[in-house]
Scaffold this motif. Structure first.
Motif, mmCIF file in Angstrom:
data_model
loop_
_atom_site.group_PDB
_atom_site.id
_atom_site.type_symbol
_atom_site.label_atom_id
_atom_site.label_comp_id
_atom_site.label_asym_id
_atom_site.label_seq_id
_atom_site.Cartn_x
_atom_site.Cartn_y
_atom_site.Cartn_z
ATOM 1 N N THR A 176 0.819 -1.131 -0.103
ATOM 2 C CA THR A 176 0.068 0.082 -0.150
ATOM 3 C C THR A 176 0.812 1.223 -0.097
ATOM 4 O O THR A 176 1.558 1.127 0.800
ATOM 5 N N LEU A 180 3.601 -1.085 3.806
ATOM 6 C CA LEU A 180 3.656 0.493 3.273
ATOM 7 C C LEU A 180 4.714 0.705 2.419
ATOM 8 O O LEU A 180 5.886 0.209 2.758
ATOM 9 N N ASP A 237 -2.000 6.474 0.919
ATOM 10 C CA ASP A 237 -3.235 5.843 1.030
ATOM 11 C C ASP A 237 -3.721 5.234 2.266
ATOM 12 O O ASP A 237 -5.038 4.627 2.162
ATOM 13 N N PHE A 238 -3.062 5.202 3.148
ATOM 14 C CA PHE A 238 -3.209 4.448 4.382
ATOM 15 C C PHE A 238 -3.986 5.477 5.398
ATOM 16 O O PHE A 238 -3.305 6.715 5.638
#
Length: 167
Positions: free
Chosen positions: A92, A126, A96-97
């Protein structure tokens, strides 16, 4: 459930380069973030490069030392906190986390990243989106970028009147 006083934590998995570790611990001190050091480290805590990079800031960061990955994993299991592994192989993009104020952000070794067992234990992996064909950023730079976003999202930055000076 995490304890009420749990704050963001930057975990260093078996760091190898004392200057990087010192820089990341200085970052933690300046931003009020806890740190975890998972051994073995590739240098002694008395290493002059480590002490020089951390300066006197090392006295202002709460560091929890773990003698092994297993000891860290046991500690984390009792705290019920999410483990977010920062990796060039992360699934990810960090932007966007959605971060929580009690997350543990972990960086791997400079030479090899984190092993499969660490990936398997992570609640999320991430990455920093980068241009193609470029391998990675310096681990301390990557940690600072993602930690900054986590602090921004969780309101963890120092408030006006609490801020220090840039140097």
């Amino acid at each position: 459930m995490p304890s009420a006083d749990a704050s963001l934590c930057l975990a260093l998995y078996q760091p190898e380069i004392p200057q990087n570790a010192g820089t990341m611990l200085r970052l933690c001190a300046c931003l009020g973030v806890d740190a975890a050091l998972i051994e073995p480290a590739g240098f002694p805590a008395s290493d002059r490069h480590f002490r020089r990079a951390g300066l006197d800031y090392l006295d202002h960061v709460r560091i929890t030392r773990h003698v092994s990955w297993r000891a860290f994993a046991e500690w984390r299991a009792t705290s019920s906190r999410r483990l977010l592994l920062l990796s060039t192989q992360g699934a990810t993009p960090y932007s966007d986390f959605v971060f929580r104020a009690d997350d543990i952000l972990m960086v791997g070794r400079e030479s090899a990243g984190a092993p499969a067992e660490v990936f398997a234990a992570a609640d999320a992996t991430l990455r920093i989106p980068m241009r193609p064909k470029l391998r990675s950023l310096n681990v301390a730079v990557a940690a600072a970028m993602i930690l900054g976003e986590a602090l921004r999202q969780t309101g963890g930055f120092a408030q006006k009147g609490e801020q220090g000076e840039f140097s």
